[in-house]
Design an enzyme around this catalytic site. Sequence first.
Site, PDB file in Angstrom:
ATOM      1  N   LYS A  45      51.281 -14.384 -29.400  1.00  8.13           N
ATOM      2  CA  LYS A  45      50.783 -13.465 -28.530  1.00  8.13           C
ATOM      3  C   LYS A  45      50.355 -12.052 -28.901  1.00  8.13           C
ATOM      4  O   LYS A  45      49.421 -11.349 -28.673  1.00  8.13           O
ATOM      5  CB  LYS A  45      51.545 -13.426 -27.232  1.00  8.13           C
ATOM      6  CG  LYS A  45      51.364 -12.352 -26.185  1.00  8.13           C
ATOM      7  CD  LYS A  45      52.110 -12.439 -25.023  1.00  8.13           C
ATOM      8  CE  LYS A  45      53.575 -12.097 -25.498  1.00  8.13           C
ATOM      9  NZ  LYS A  45      53.861 -10.860 -25.581  1.00  8.13           N
ATOM     10  N   THR A  46      51.503 -11.504 -29.446  1.00 11.00           N
ATOM     11  CA  THR A  46      51.410 -10.104 -29.911  1.00 11.00           C
ATOM     12  C   THR A  46      50.570  -9.769 -31.114  1.00 11.00           C
ATOM     13  O   THR A  46      50.148  -8.857 -31.084  1.00 11.00           O
ATOM     14  CB  THR A  46      53.191  -9.422 -30.381  1.00 11.00           C
ATOM     15  OG1 THR A  46      54.000  -9.989 -29.378  1.00 11.00           O
ATOM     16  CG2 THR A  46      53.073  -8.136 -30.591  1.00 11.00           C
ATOM     17  N   ASP A  78      49.591  -6.245 -21.872  1.00 11.32           N
ATOM     18  CA  ASP A  78      50.580  -7.422 -22.112  1.00 11.32           C
ATOM     19  C   ASP A  78      51.409  -8.004 -21.174  1.00 11.32           C
ATOM     20  O   ASP A  78      51.779  -7.175 -20.192  1.00 11.32           O
ATOM     21  CB  ASP A  78      51.253  -6.738 -23.108  1.00 11.32           C
ATOM     22  CG  ASP A  78      52.245  -7.801 -23.941  1.00 11.32           C
ATOM     23  OD1 ASP A  78      51.959  -9.053 -24.141  1.00 11.32           O
ATOM     24  OD2 ASP A  78      53.334  -7.384 -24.696  1.00 11.32           O
ATOM     25  N   GLU A  79      51.795  -9.142 -21.059  1.00  5.99           N
ATOM     26  CA  GLU A  79      52.750  -9.940 -20.029  1.00  5.99           C
ATOM     27  C   GLU A  79      52.061  -9.718 -18.859  1.00  5.99           C
ATOM     28  O   GLU A  79      52.555  -9.334 -17.782  1.00  5.99           O
ATOM     29  CB  GLU A  79      54.161  -9.318 -20.222  1.00  5.99           C
ATOM     30  CG  GLU A  79      54.922  -9.183 -21.397  1.00  5.99           C
ATOM     31  CD  GLU A  79      55.238 -10.719 -21.884  1.00  5.99           C
ATOM     32  OE1 GLU A  79      54.922 -11.738 -21.165  1.00  5.99           O
ATOM     33  OE2 GLU A  79      56.124 -10.867 -22.987  1.00  5.99           O
ATOM     34  N   GLN A 131      55.874 -18.604 -17.975  1.00  4.92           N
ATOM     35  CA  GLN A 131      56.786 -17.730 -18.430  1.00  4.92           C
ATOM     36  C   GLN A 131      56.987 -16.494 -17.423  1.00  4.92           C
ATOM     37  O   GLN A 131      57.631 -15.590 -17.746  1.00  4.92           O
ATOM     38  CB  GLN A 131      56.691 -17.162 -19.755  1.00  4.92           C
ATOM     39  CG  GLN A 131      56.765 -18.258 -20.870  1.00  4.92           C
ATOM     40  CD  GLN A 131      56.747 -17.638 -22.257  1.00  4.92           C
ATOM     41  OE1 GLN A 131      57.880 -17.252 -22.760  1.00  4.92           O
ATOM     42  NE2 GLN A 131      55.742 -17.792 -22.807  1.00  4.92           N
ATOM     43  N   ARG A 154      62.916 -21.288 -26.544  1.00  3.27           N
ATOM     44  CA  ARG A 154      63.522 -20.520 -27.203  1.00  3.27           C
ATOM     45  C   ARG A 154      64.006 -21.099 -28.701  1.00  3.27           C
ATOM     46  O   ARG A 154      64.223 -20.401 -29.577  1.00  3.27           O
ATOM     47  CB  ARG A 154      64.780 -19.620 -26.579  1.00  3.27           C
ATOM     48  CG  ARG A 154      64.570 -18.975 -25.570  1.00  3.27           C
ATOM     49  CD  ARG A 154      63.441 -17.951 -25.683  1.00  3.27           C
ATOM     50  NE  ARG A 154      62.201 -18.398 -25.124  1.00  3.27           N
ATOM     51  CZ  ARG A 154      61.044 -17.910 -25.219  1.00  3.27           C
ATOM     52  NH1 ARG A 154      61.067 -16.784 -25.887  1.00  3.27           N
ATOM     53  NH2 ARG A 154      59.901 -18.519 -24.822  1.00  3.27           N
TER      54      ARG A 154
END
Length: 867
Positions: free
Chosen positions: A64-65, A252-253, A348, A694
Amino acid sequence: MTEPSKLPHHGVPEHQPVAGGIAARARAAAGAPQYLNGLNPEQREAVETLDGPVLVLAGAGTGKTRVLTTRIAHILSQGRARPQEILSVTFTNKAAREMKLRLGQMLGQAVEGMPWLGTFHSIGGRILRIHAELVQLKSNFTVLDVDDQVRLLKQLLQAENIDDKRWPARMLAGLIDSWKNRGLSPSQVPAGEAASFGNGKGGKIYATYQERLKILNAADFGDLLLENIRLFRENPDVLRQYQNRFKFILVDEYQDTNVAQYLWLRLLSQAPSRPGRSLADVIPGDITSPVIPGRIEDAKSGAQLRTGESRGEEDSSRDSGSALSAHPGMTENAAPLKNICCVGDDDQSIYGWRGAEVDNILRFDHDFPGAKVIRLERNYRSTGHILAAASHLIAHNEGRLGKTLRTEDVDGEKVTVTGSWDSEEEARAIGEELEALQRAGENLNNVAILVRASFQMREFEDRFVTLGLPYRVIGGPRFYERAEIRDALAYLRTINSPADDLAFERIVNVPKRGLGDATVQLLHDHARKRRIPLFEAARAVVETDELKPKARGSLRDLVMQFDRWRAQREVTSHTELAEIVLDESGYTEMWQKDRSADAAGRLDNLKELVRSMEEFENLQGFLEHISLVMDRDGEAGDEAVSLMTLHSAKGLEFDNVFLPGWEEGLFPSQRTLDEQGRAGLEEERRLAHVGLTRARRRAKIYFATNRRIHGTWSTTIPSRFLDELPAHNVEITESKGGSGWGGSGGYGASRFDNLESFGSSYSTPGWQRAQANRNRGGGGRSGGGFEERQSSFSSDSFSRTKRGPVVIEGELVAKSTGTTSEFSLEDRVFHQKFGYGHVVKIDGNKLTIAFEKAGEKKVVDSFVERA
């Protein structure tokens, strides 16, 4: 207002290379930019789709980043915008710094010219300072922190003659923050909510508070966006200026945005309207008050929004304003939408408890008609079995847009599910697993334990100290370093040692007793002159007139309380004494009245502290153990196991992830289910999905049959999430710390059935470290309550004198070994914990004993003696 030099120059036409011209041909000859190398097709599509609204559904570990930063680099390199024409918002300063770092590596110094890359609140604050006069502030206004905010609210409560003990200022601060997160000014708060505080005066105090902030030339954290929204709504020319400025918006997010952030983005994401045009034409609806947004009727397919006449009736049944925002749809008269790209993952969204609205991302294509949705499903983090398990679990949620993570990596190891008898055995089993990984050469920095609630950490911390395993707590202090635990320990230290000045000074005014700095300084002066401890100075001072009557009375009461507690210590168990101290001192009540978000967790931690004391013979032994736990600071670069809550783990990844406590009531959290119903359950399931994803190589889930929650032992039911995992990707294993799930009565075999695991021929790294520590004069007790200064176990026998009774509220923690007990019915016996009693039932080596004081209990015969 904006400086003239920064206003857009409408007289200069924008230039783009002519199709087929020299510039376009030269650009084509240069080939694809280097920053596009290595992107998969979906990532590249997300980077190169620059026109119109775009939603990038980026699953865990899908890059994503990288997509977000590469997209900015692509916009700049293609000449579509200058750095100052790009608005890029993140949620944390850390994320903003990481984006700038990555962009710097791609573009060099160009990133320094991006003034609008930052968090929502930092950018909102910057806009507010430029236009402060329009919201009745000056450009040098102060941003209040929480303490200043609470202090101001206390003044307002006093002015309204409202009892601060019944209606705490901190509680009101939390309410006001929640209203601001929902974009609600004082006039917009629903009447029912406004009347819920201060005997119906909550709304009035909110309005007075806002007026007072203007007089003080101050704003709180929530104002940085709320006043931005008011600025844009009341000044269309200012809004138009920023709409013209920002040619591209990146978020973002996006799944974690609250209503205020959503409103702010919606206002900026419209194409500039014509001068003189009503803001209502840009965002339909009454701009002076928030309008309840549409709701997706079928969340999986993103189907119908409520529109027209049906909206009003359904809106009235919704939670009063919990999702207030601008109208999500667009009409034929609305302006076209700008180039906005939101990156997020609806699977998420785990911060609903602090105002995040997952609906914001679920209705993106309705808010921005014609939006392109790009799914990033290729995971570069986890193995096949882990991804399959996580995807199958999250598929049980109804409120999601839908995507399935996949990997080109190997299937790897299956997700393991392990049951244990109790939380103590769970900690021991995970400790054994960690030492096995260490022997296999694993770096402890690649290991994490993710718990649902912070009180679970205490058992692991104690176990790791016993084993000599280094650990670090992420996202907060270690258990015994938490403020509420240090306060409680300070009370116990003062009881144990009246000369402990540091402990007494810490709690002399906690909770508040009117004993401020002046009183403490007077005590210090007296103690130095007389060369006596601070507590004895307090005893002497209360007999004089040096203190004011109120302070003298409070200090005298405190001294008398400590004298009484020390006397009770001789006749009361140390665990009961701790409960009495926390209760009579008012410390527990202080947190019960606190309405902050973390107050309930602090109370849970205090209960866990009292529970942890049961493993020790007396208060002195417990406090010695704490000193060993606290003396565990290692270098920052040392290897260490990471211990954190699931919420703190978002954005991190580890080779090995342990997930303890998967039981109903704990995970999913009963409190969340009670407060939020099905929405809460879906958020808990998203939290489980985050935990699983994770893990890069191994994910290990644990649950316990018995766990002490809120101070009492109870038999627990395995989490419903376990049955939602795919059987093909999961392996059931036995606990290495003792029993597993199953066996007689559903309780399983005892950890005492196999004594080989307690043999003295230890070769694990932790055992060797513990031995070395003891040789240097260290010591301590094991996490299981066994004394290990000498080896208590051999391959064929063990000494019962080294072991404490292992009973959980009358439930035996061991099963019969098939041997015949040496005791007979009606034998009078003595038990270290329960005292005297007589045998009423014998089952192998299990005895049911009617104790004179404790009632009927089941114990192993090796734990009692004939009286």
